[in-house]
Design an enzyme around this catalytic site. Structure first.
Site, PDB file in Angstrom:
ATOM      1  N   GLN A   1      11.351  -3.858  10.930  1.00 51.43           N
ATOM      2  CA  GLN A   1      10.051  -4.706  10.735  1.00 51.43           C
ATOM      3  C   GLN A   1       8.856  -3.934  11.260  1.00 51.43           C
ATOM      4  O   GLN A   1       9.052  -3.532  12.656  1.00 51.43           O
ATOM      5  CB  GLN A   1      10.059  -6.008  11.036  1.00 51.43           C
ATOM      6  CG  GLN A   1       8.816  -6.827  10.913  1.00 51.43           C
ATOM      7  CD  GLN A   1       8.776  -8.141  11.518  1.00 51.43           C
ATOM      8  OE1 GLN A   1       9.564  -8.555  12.163  1.00 51.43           O
ATOM      9  NE2 GLN A   1       7.943  -9.316  11.119  1.00 51.43           N
TER      10      GLN A   1
ATOM     11  N   ILE B   1       0.595  -1.194  -0.009  1.00 50.59           N
ATOM     12  CA  ILE B   1       0.060  -0.017   0.082  1.00 50.59           C
ATOM     13  C   ILE B   1       0.985   1.398   0.010  1.00 50.59           C
ATOM     14  O   ILE B   1       0.544   2.228  -0.501  1.00 50.59           O
ATOM     15  CB  ILE B   1      -1.038  -0.010   1.152  1.00 50.59           C
ATOM     16  CG1 ILE B   1      -2.065   0.911   0.888  1.00 50.59           C
ATOM     17  CG2 ILE B   1      -0.197   0.239   2.382  1.00 50.59           C
ATOM     18  CD1 ILE B   1      -3.191   0.646   2.093  1.00 50.59           C
TER      19      ILE B   1
ATOM     20  N   HIS C   1       6.991 -11.304   6.101  1.00 52.77           N
ATOM     21  CA  HIS C   1       6.768 -10.976   4.885  1.00 52.77           C
ATOM     22  C   HIS C   1       8.268 -10.747   3.950  1.00 52.77           C
ATOM     23  O   HIS C   1       9.210 -10.274   4.405  1.00 52.77           O
ATOM     24  CB  HIS C   1       5.797  -9.648   4.833  1.00 52.77           C
ATOM     25  CG  HIS C   1       6.470  -8.500   5.640  1.00 52.77           C
ATOM     26  ND1 HIS C   1       6.434  -8.587   6.812  1.00 52.77           N
ATOM     27  CD2 HIS C   1       6.928  -7.458   5.228  1.00 52.77           C
ATOM     28  CE1 HIS C   1       6.441  -7.366   7.377  1.00 52.77           C
ATOM     29  NE2 HIS C   1       7.216  -6.583   6.335  1.00 52.77           N
TER      30      HIS C   1
HETATM   31  P1  5GP Z   1       7.937  -3.880   7.232  1.00 57.68           P
HETATM   32  O1  5GP Z   1       8.543  -2.543   7.509  1.00 57.68           O
HETATM   33  O2  5GP Z   1       7.304  -4.680   8.054  1.00 57.68           O
HETATM   34  O3  5GP Z   1       9.146  -4.812   6.549  1.00 57.68           O
HETATM   35  O4  5GP Z   1       6.872  -3.755   5.873  1.00 57.68           O
HETATM   36  C1  5GP Z   1       5.528  -3.696   6.145  1.00 57.68           C
HETATM   37  C2  5GP Z   1       4.820  -3.233   4.966  1.00 57.68           C
HETATM   38  O5  5GP Z   1       3.563  -3.282   4.896  1.00 57.68           O
HETATM   39  C3  5GP Z   1       5.065  -1.778   4.476  1.00 57.68           C
HETATM   40  O6  5GP Z   1       5.818  -1.704   3.383  1.00 57.68           O
HETATM   41  C4  5GP Z   1       3.731  -1.376   4.254  1.00 57.68           C
HETATM   42  O7  5GP Z   1       3.337  -0.126   3.301  1.00 57.68           O
HETATM   43  C5  5GP Z   1       3.051  -2.539   3.943  1.00 57.68           C
HETATM   44  N1  5GP Z   1       1.505  -2.315   4.715  1.00 57.68           N
HETATM   45  C6  5GP Z   1       1.104  -1.926   5.818  1.00 57.68           C
HETATM   46  N2  5GP Z   1      -0.210  -2.220   6.045  1.00 57.68           N
HETATM   47  C7  5GP Z   1      -0.449  -2.509   4.759  1.00 57.68           C
HETATM   48  C8  5GP Z   1      -2.089  -2.769   4.227  1.00 57.68           C
HETATM   49  O8  5GP Z   1      -3.018  -2.725   5.091  1.00 57.68           O
HETATM   50  N3  5GP Z   1      -2.136  -2.988   3.015  1.00 57.68           N
HETATM   51  C9  5GP Z   1      -1.050  -3.215   2.345  1.00 57.68           C
HETATM   52  N4  5GP Z   1      -1.371  -3.674   1.127  1.00 57.68           N
HETATM   53  N5  5GP Z   1       0.080  -3.162   2.607  1.00 57.68           N
HETATM   54  C10 5GP Z   1       0.346  -2.743   4.006  1.00 57.68           C
END
Ligand code: 5GP
Length: 141
Positions: free
Chosen positions: A96, A34, A102
């Site tokens: 994270q 997103i 992910h």
């Molecule tokens: P992290 O920093 O945990 O590796 O990345 C989490 C990712 O999840 C981020 O890039 C963020 O934009 C994405 N994200 C968080 N909430 C949502 C959501 O509700 N929908 C989508 N499609 N992506 C999300």
């Protein structure tokens, strides 16, 4: 019982929150991020609810490994990207935010995409030997 704390990705998996689904099989779900760092930024998650990579079952890990290269090819084909990063963060200190495993597939277009700091050190013989010893013992345990 699982000690997994619910995250937004549970709601995406259940369909409670909509997502742009790229791919789904019995173990894996992929959807567009997103907040993309570049066009085509895609998230690939296991359906298994675990926060970090080392907690995943072999079954989920194998399913992710099987499909990741195919998803990278799809992102490249769709965007025309010839370079990309696969990023997988574990723990808030490692950036994270969502505590459900992910993988990010992030196309690189010039300055757009993932920026990386890489403050490389030097590996000494004694450190290497010490690490090998400890890691091999951990792998045998
Ligand atoms: P992290 O920093 O945990 O590796 O990345 C989490 C990712 O999840 C981020 O890039 C963020 O934009 C994405 N994200 C968080 N909430 C949502 C959501 O509700 N929908 C989508 N499609 N992506 C999300």
């Amino acid at each position: 019982m699982s000690d997994h704390q619910p995250t937004i990705f549970d709601k995406i998996l259940s369909g409670e929150i909509p997502s742009y689904k790229v791919y789904e099989d019995d173990h894996v779900f992929a959807f567009l991020d997103i907040g993309p760092l570049s066009e085509g930024h895609t998230l690939v998650i296991p359906k298994e609810r675990k926060a970090q990579l080392h907690q995943l079952s072999d079954e989920s890990a194998a399913a992710l490994g099987r499909v990741l290269p195919r998803l990278c090819r799809a992102v490249m084909n769709a965007t025309g990207a010839t370079a990309y990063n696969v990023l997988q963060n574990n723990g808030s200190a490692a950036h994270q935010v969502v505590m459900h495993v992910h993988f990010h597939i992030i196309p690189k277009f010039g300055g757009q995409g993932l920026g990386i700091g890489w403050p490389a050190g030097k590996l000494s013989e004694s450190t290497a030997r010490d690490l090998l010893d400890k890691m091999r013992r951990a792998l045998e345990a």
